[in-house]
Design a protein around this motif. Structure first.
Motif, PDB file in Angstrom:
ATOM      1  N   GLN A   1     -13.457  41.121 -92.576  1.00  0.00           N
ATOM      2  CA  GLN A   1     -14.407  41.201 -91.460  1.00  0.00           C
ATOM      3  C   GLN A   1     -13.955  42.123 -90.335  1.00  0.00           C
ATOM      4  OE1 GLN A   1     -12.996  38.049 -92.237  1.00  0.00           O
ATOM      5  NE2 GLN A   1     -14.655  36.714 -92.917  1.00  0.00           N
TER       6      GLN A   1
ATOM      7  N   LEU B   1     -14.305  34.354 -84.343  1.00  0.00           N
ATOM      8  CA  LEU B   1     -13.162  35.219 -84.101  1.00  0.00           C
ATOM      9  C   LEU B   1     -13.519  36.109 -82.924  1.00  0.00           C
ATOM     10  CD1 LEU B   1     -10.958  37.112 -86.642  1.00  0.00           C
ATOM     11  CD2 LEU B   1     -11.878  38.313 -84.657  1.00  0.00           C
TER      12      LEU B   1
ATOM     13  N   ALA C   1      -8.999  32.891 -82.764  1.00  0.00           N
ATOM     14  CA  ALA C   1      -9.955  32.524 -83.813  1.00  0.00           C
ATOM     15  C   ALA C   1      -9.873  31.047 -84.119  1.00  0.00           C
ATOM     16  CB  ALA C   1      -9.681  33.335 -85.079  1.00  0.00           C
TER      17      ALA C   1
ATOM     18  N   VAL D   1      -6.792  32.885 -89.672  1.00  0.00           N
ATOM     19  CA  VAL D   1      -6.845  34.303 -90.032  1.00  0.00           C
ATOM     20  C   VAL D   1      -5.690  34.660 -90.964  1.00  0.00           C
ATOM     21  CG1 VAL D   1      -6.980  36.666 -89.157  1.00  0.00           C
ATOM     22  CG2 VAL D   1      -7.764  34.773 -87.725  1.00  0.00           C
TER      23      VAL D   1
ATOM     24  N   TRP E   1     -11.155  33.917 -92.049  1.00  0.00           N
ATOM     25  CA  TRP E   1     -11.169  35.278 -91.535  1.00  0.00           C
ATOM     26  C   TRP E   1     -10.089  36.105 -92.211  1.00  0.00           C
ATOM     27  CZ3 TRP E   1     -15.408  36.013 -88.864  1.00  0.00           C
ATOM     28  CH2 TRP E   1     -15.954  34.942 -88.159  1.00  0.00           C
TER      29      TRP E   1
ATOM     30  N   LYS F   1     -19.281  32.983 -87.918  1.00  0.00           N
ATOM     31  CA  LYS F   1     -19.640  32.601 -89.271  1.00  0.00           C
ATOM     32  C   LYS F   1     -21.062  32.060 -89.292  1.00  0.00           C
ATOM     33  CE  LYS F   1     -16.052  33.255 -91.974  1.00  0.00           C
ATOM     34  NZ  LYS F   1     -16.126  34.042 -93.220  1.00  0.00           N
TER      35      LYS F   1
END
Length: 257
Positions: A166, A224, A219, A102, A131, A243
């Motif tokens: 996201q 996540l 994540a 992330v 992410w 995803k």
């Protein structure tokens, strides 16, 4: 990753949340804590850092957990937030960093303008993690007392969509609220770090609750997951972003675009 908003009262409400986070961290690997603004009530005076941050969060700090804050409207009343940022070792009020899968983008919603927008567009374009999560104090979608910041929403939503964000995290309203996915983005209000107020529901609301809490985010490249944890140490909401193309099929999920 631990996340808490509007914690900085230094009162029993904050201590309840802080104790719950410390207990949660005892059996988990916690690298960082995101603070979603209003970190030092009532005005961001650095003299209250010990009461609002150092003492309540002592177990986490002693364990090496690093704090990544954003400024809230209360934080900037004393000196524009400069002293508070200095105590956290930050040179400016917006920045980004990467942990695992992330990239986190910390925004200053008290002073969002063209310079910050240009930085965000460039930073989002350069991020290579699966992410991208943005966090700021003022919510873009909220059914709480303050409600959404519509001018900020108009300025930010196109950037979020263009940049492939996201997840967006905010505080300000002292409650918990999660939206349905809106153009591929889930928005979470988490402002129950020291006190709570009533919260309603809107057409975009998936879950809302008026209770003290913090968030737990984890994540990998394909999933996540975020959980909202009450002071009893039990999750009262959870969701997963997945995803497309991964094999993960949890029972409750929001698919990422």
């Amino acid at each position: 990753m631990l996340i808490a908003g509007d914690i900085g009262a230094g009162d029993e409400g904050e201590m309840e949340v802080a104790r719950a986070m410390a207990k949660w961290a005892e059996s988990r690997r916690v690298l960082a804590l995101l603070l979603l603004g209003d970190n030092i009530y009532p005005d961001g005076n650095p003299a209250r850092f010990a009461a609002a941050i150092a003492r309540p969060l002592r177990p986490l700090l002693a364990a090496g957990v690093r704090i990544y804050p954003v400024l809230g409207n209360h934080d900037v009343l004393y000196d524009g937030g400069a002293g508070e940022l200095g105590l956290f070792g930050l040179a400016r009020s917006y920045y980004s960093f990467e942990i695992g899968s992330v990239t986190y983008f910390a925004l200053d919603s008290t002073a969002f303008g063209q310079e910050q927008a240009a930085w965000l567009r460039k930073a989002l374009a350069e991020a290579e993690t699966p992410w991208k999560a943005v966090y700021l104090h003022h919510p873009l979608y909220s059914s709480g007392l303050h409600g959404p910041d519509l001018a900020l929403r108009a300025a930010l939503v196109p950037l979020l969509k263009e940049g492939g964000v996201q997840l967006v995290l905010s505080g300000h309203d002292h409650d918990y609220e999660r939206t349905q996915a809106i153009d591929g983005v889930v928005y979470v209000v988490s402002g129950g770090g020291s006190s709570v107020r009533p919260v309603g529901r809107s057409a975009f609301t998936a879950v809302s609750a008026s209770r003290l809490h913090f968030l737990w985010l984890r994540a990998d490249p394909y999933r996540l997951q975020v959980e909202a944890i009450g002071t009893d140490g039990k999750p009262f909401d959870a969701f997963v972003l997945v995803k497309e193309g991964s094999r993960a099929e949890p029972s409750h999920l929001v698919r990422a675009e």
